[in-house]
Scaffold this motif. Structure first.
Motif, PDB file in Angstrom:
ATOM      1  N   GLU A   1       0.832  -1.210   0.000  1.00  0.00           N
ATOM      2  CA  GLU A   1       0.000   0.000   0.000  1.00  0.00           C
ATOM      3  C   GLU A   1       0.864   1.257   0.000  1.00  0.00           C
ATOM      4  O   GLU A   1       0.536   2.236  -0.670  1.00  0.00           O
ATOM      5  CB  GLU A   1      -0.914   0.009   1.233  1.00  0.00           C
ATOM      6  N   ALA A   2       1.962   1.202   0.760  1.00  0.00           N
ATOM      7  CA  ALA A   2       2.862   2.369   0.779  1.00  0.00           C
ATOM      8  C   ALA A   2       3.409   2.622  -0.628  1.00  0.00           C
ATOM      9  O   ALA A   2       3.461   3.768  -1.082  1.00  0.00           O
ATOM     10  CB  ALA A   2       3.999   2.139   1.773  1.00  0.00           C
ATOM     11  N   ALA A   3       3.786   1.550  -1.312  1.00  0.00           N
ATOM     12  CA  ALA A   3       4.316   1.702  -2.682  1.00  0.00           C
ATOM     13  C   ALA A   3       3.242   2.249  -3.614  1.00  0.00           C
ATOM     14  O   ALA A   3       3.522   3.094  -4.469  1.00  0.00           O
ATOM     15  CB  ALA A   3       4.828   0.356  -3.187  1.00  0.00           C
ATOM     16  N   VAL A   4       2.009   1.782  -3.416  1.00  0.00           N
ATOM     17  CA  VAL A   4       0.891   2.254  -4.250  1.00  0.00           C
ATOM     18  C   VAL A   4       0.669   3.749  -4.022  1.00  0.00           C
ATOM     19  O   VAL A   4       0.532   4.520  -4.968  1.00  0.00           O
ATOM     20  CB  VAL A   4      -0.396   1.458  -3.920  1.00  0.00           C
ATOM     21  N   THR A   5       0.675   4.158  -2.756  1.00  0.00           N
ATOM     22  CA  THR A   5       0.388   5.567  -2.477  1.00  0.00           C
ATOM     23  C   THR A   5       1.539   6.478  -2.889  1.00  0.00           C
ATOM     24  O   THR A   5       1.345   7.675  -3.052  1.00  0.00           O
ATOM     25  CB  THR A   5       0.063   5.807  -0.988  1.00  0.00           C
ATOM     26  N   LEU A   6       2.726   5.906  -3.053  1.00  0.00           N
ATOM     27  CA  LEU A   6       3.841   6.703  -3.590  1.00  0.00           C
ATOM     28  C   LEU A   6       3.743   6.810  -5.113  1.00  0.00           C
ATOM     29  O   LEU A   6       4.624   7.358  -5.755  1.00  0.00           O
ATOM     30  CB  LEU A   6       5.185   6.081  -3.190  1.00  0.00           C
ATOM     31  N   ASN A   7       2.663   6.215  -5.642  1.00  0.00           N
ATOM     32  CA  ASN A   7       2.389   6.260  -7.089  1.00  0.00           C
ATOM     33  C   ASN A   7       3.373   5.433  -7.920  1.00  0.00           C
ATOM     34  O   ASN A   7       3.549   5.685  -9.114  1.00  0.00           O
ATOM     35  CB  ASN A   7       2.351   7.699  -7.612  1.00  0.00           C
TER      36      ASN A   7
ATOM     37  N   GLY B   1       4.836   2.001   7.126  1.00  0.00           N
ATOM     38  CA  GLY B   1       4.999   1.437   5.789  1.00  0.00           C
ATOM     39  C   GLY B   1       6.360   1.724   5.185  1.00  0.00           C
ATOM     40  O   GLY B   1       6.497   1.841   3.964  1.00  0.00           O
TER      41      GLY B   1
ATOM     42  N   LEU C   1      -7.106   4.657  -2.009  1.00  0.00           N
ATOM     43  CA  LEU C   1      -6.938   3.244  -1.647  1.00  0.00           C
ATOM     44  C   LEU C   1      -8.282   2.556  -1.438  1.00  0.00           C
ATOM     45  O   LEU C   1      -8.343   1.345  -1.327  1.00  0.00           O
ATOM     46  CB  LEU C   1      -6.114   3.112  -0.354  1.00  0.00           C
TER      47      LEU C   1
ATOM     48  N   PHE D   1       1.256   6.320   7.094  1.00  0.00           N
ATOM     49  CA  PHE D   1       0.438   5.299   7.741  1.00  0.00           C
ATOM     50  C   PHE D   1       0.775   5.177   9.224  1.00  0.00           C
ATOM     51  O   PHE D   1       1.880   5.509   9.661  1.00  0.00           O
ATOM     52  CB  PHE D   1       0.682   3.934   7.081  1.00  0.00           C
TER      53      PHE D   1
ATOM     54  N   ALA E   1      10.573   7.184  -4.750  1.00  0.00           N
ATOM     55  CA  ALA E   1       9.474   7.733  -5.569  1.00  0.00           C
ATOM     56  C   ALA E   1       9.934   8.887  -6.469  1.00  0.00           C
ATOM     57  O   ALA E   1       9.626   8.884  -7.665  1.00  0.00           O
ATOM     58  CB  ALA E   1       8.321   8.157  -4.680  1.00  0.00           C
TER      59      ALA E   1
ATOM     60  N   ILE F   1      -6.671   9.120  -0.568  1.00  0.00           N
ATOM     61  CA  ILE F   1      -5.419   8.755  -1.259  1.00  0.00           C
ATOM     62  C   ILE F   1      -5.700   7.678  -2.315  1.00  0.00           C
ATOM     63  O   ILE F   1      -4.787   7.110  -2.920  1.00  0.00           O
ATOM     64  CB  ILE F   1      -4.332   8.315  -0.239  1.00  0.00           C
TER      65      ILE F   1
ATOM     66  N   ARG G   1      -3.044  10.859  -5.844  1.00  0.00           N
ATOM     67  CA  ARG G   1      -1.674  10.630  -5.346  1.00  0.00           C
ATOM     68  C   ARG G   1      -0.667  11.599  -5.947  1.00  0.00           C
ATOM     69  O   ARG G   1       0.455  11.713  -5.453  1.00  0.00           O
ATOM     70  CB  ARG G   1      -1.262   9.180  -5.619  1.00  0.00           C
TER      71      ARG G   1
ATOM     72  N   VAL H   1       9.327   7.542  -9.998  1.00  0.00           N
ATOM     73  CA  VAL H   1       8.043   8.044 -10.506  1.00  0.00           C
ATOM     74  C   VAL H   1       8.229   9.354 -11.263  1.00  0.00           C
ATOM     75  O   VAL H   1       7.756   9.508 -12.380  1.00  0.00           O
ATOM     76  CB  VAL H   1       7.029   8.240  -9.352  1.00  0.00           C
TER      77      VAL H   1
ATOM     78  N   ARG I   1       9.582  10.995   3.920  1.00  0.00           N
ATOM     79  CA  ARG I   1       9.355  10.299   2.645  1.00  0.00           C
ATOM     80  C   ARG I   1       8.112  10.847   1.945  1.00  0.00           C
ATOM     81  O   ARG I   1       8.114  11.065   0.731  1.00  0.00           O
ATOM     82  CB  ARG I   1       9.200   8.796   2.877  1.00  0.00           C
TER      83      ARG I   1
ATOM     84  N   PHE J   1      10.097   0.892   3.883  1.00  0.00           N
ATOM     85  CA  PHE J   1      10.649  -0.297   3.228  1.00  0.00           C
ATOM     86  C   PHE J   1      11.913  -0.727   3.975  1.00  0.00           C
ATOM     87  O   PHE J   1      12.956  -0.084   3.870  1.00  0.00           O
ATOM     88  CB  PHE J   1      10.948  -0.006   1.759  1.00  0.00           C
TER      89      PHE J   1
END
Lengths: 217, 240
Positions: A120-126, B90, B52, B86, B104, B50, B79, B108, B152, B92
């Motif tokens: 989910e964290a990866a998803v929300t980081l887009n 969350g 989800l 969270f 990101a 967000i 997003r 991204v 982050r 890594f």
């Protein structure tokens, strides 16, 4: 201690090579198939529901069928279908089919071990889907997947002995041939044992090394 | 026109409606606290913002840009402007703190890694974590993890920051640190929406307090007397 003739040694060498071929080719097919099956089981959405069901069903069935049965089924099915394939190909397909079922379960377990909050964290980081897999899911799943996969492949080397049932000359069959030719059975099979050990031990070491390295990385 | 204007959001799980026709208006740079009993829909509302949480209906205008919450493109659009921290952070754990921050922006947004690393190190210095850049998040304390998670989130340059229980893992000294940080961010124009059970920090921090009950907005308190709204005051007093 017996001394093998050049002919005997050549036979053992050929059989050893065949065991390697069966193990490597069957293992690679199993890795590819198992990974694909695990990914199908992880696929979300209603569209993938039938594929998820089929993949899960395949894993459940294959893991409950003895290798020898799968080998015979592949052997006779290829014959019935009129496919002109060698016994070695039949054995590799059978090994691949079985290994895919087992490896799918290992890979699926590894992928599911990645905590949902990480995804989910990866998803929300887009992060796009592929980036999520590359940077977040795979690096965390690999330490869980690799050691049991290598361990399973080591076990599978021994099962390749059953390929002799469809006429493939592998290590076990070479031992039988040499023994039937009058060489002392005990020594012949001690040699076969040594060769199986020589094949599988480096893989066991590799598994431990990878386990340590992946745990550190 | 408010910076964030959410209208008619309904979220359903099976036959149960977790959010019912929820609306929320927030000005730029405001700090909003969502409060309410467990299961009232606070975290679901945060997850909705967000992208989800799939919604049955609802629309959002964010900084003048209309977003159809039911559209498949909504999560990505949200997003691009919002980031979330969270409750369990969350982070890594298989990569360094620095890489957590740079992932990101480099992957991204495609920004140059050296430039992003410099910005990330600066951000860590600002949060008193300069010496933690190369270590794994698993070796950090709860408060440090919280700050890394905020750092982050900020690396994606959001103008809406969502926080789920930002102070629940912190000791009182760190609560005031994080509170001060959130105030600074809001002063710089960032809009912040938090879910919190810490009524002291809610009272001290919030420009707007939204009380949710059974998936509906029960009361909204705004301005200096946000916490004085009768239903909100009653809930906060009962949960201090």
């Amino acid at each position: 201690m017996i001394a093998f003739s050049h002919y005997d040694a050549a036979l053992l060498a050929r059989a050893l090579w065949m065991t390697v071929v069966l193990s490597v080719a069957g293992g690679l097919a199993g890795l590819a198939g198992g990974t694909a099956l695990a990914c199908l089981r992880m696929a979300r959405g209603r569209l993938f529901a039938p594929l998820r069901f089929l993949a899960a069903g395949y894993v459940q069935v294959v893991r409950r069928v003895p290798f020898i049965v799968t080998l015979y089924i592949v052997f006779f099915l290829t014959g019935m279908a009129g496919l002109d394939v060698s016994e070695v190909t039949v054995a590799i397909w059978a090994i691949g089919l079985i290994a895919a079922g087992y490896i799918a379960e290992i890979v699926h377990g590894g992928l599911r071990s990645v905590p949902a909050d990480q995804i989910e964290a990866a998803v929300t980081l887009n992060l796009p889907l592929l980036a999520r897999w590359r940077h977040v899911i795979v690096p965390q799943a690999l330490p869980v997947i690799v050691p049991p996969t290598v361990g399973y492949l080591v076990l599978f080397i021994k099962d390749t002995a059953l390929a002799s049932q469809v006429g493939v000359l592998e290590l076990n069959q070479a031992g039988v041939i040499l023994s039937n030719r009058g060489l002392p059975t005990m020594q012949v099979f001690l040699a076969v044992l040594g060769l199986y050990f020589a094949l599988s031990y480096p893989l066991t070491r590799l598994s431990r090394m990878l386990e340590k390295r992946l745990a550190l990385s | 026109m408010p910076y964030l204007d959410l209208r008619g959001v309904t979220v359903r799980q099976d036959t149960h409606e977790i959010l019912r026709d929820v609306g929320l208006q927030v000005g730029r740079g405001e700090i909003v606290s969502l409060i309410g009993p467990s299961g009232s829909g606070k975290s679901t509302l945060l997850r909705t913002l967000i992208g989800l949480q799939p919604v049955v209906s609802g629309s959002l205008t964010l900084d003048g840009v209309a977003i159809d919450m039911t559209a498949a493109s909504a999560p990505r659009a949200l997003r691009a402007r919002a980031a979330i921290v969270f409750q369990q952070f969350g982070l890594f754990d298989h990569m360094s703190v620095l890489r957590n921050l740079t992932l990101a922006p480099t992957v991204v947004a495609g920004r140059p890694r050296a430039e992003v690393e410099e910005a990330a190190r600066h951000r860590l210095r600002m949060l008193g974590l300069a010496d933690k850049a190369e270590i794994r998040p698993s070796r950090l304390s709860g408060g440090q993890k919280q700050r890394v998670a905020i750092a982050r989130a900020l690396m994606t340059q959001p103008d809406l920051l969502l926080l789920d229980e930002p102070t629940s893992a912190l000791d009182p000294r760190l609560v005031s640190e994080v509170t001060a940080l959130l105030r600074d961010l809001a002063r710089a124009g960032m809009t912040i929406i938090q879910v919190s059970h810490g009524m002291e920090s809610v009272a001290a921090l919030s420009d707007r307090i939204v009380l949710l009950e059974d998936g509906r907005v029960r009361a909204v308190g705004a301005g200096a007397r946000a916490a004085a709204e009768p239903s909100i005051a009653a809930f906060m007093n009962a949960h201090r």
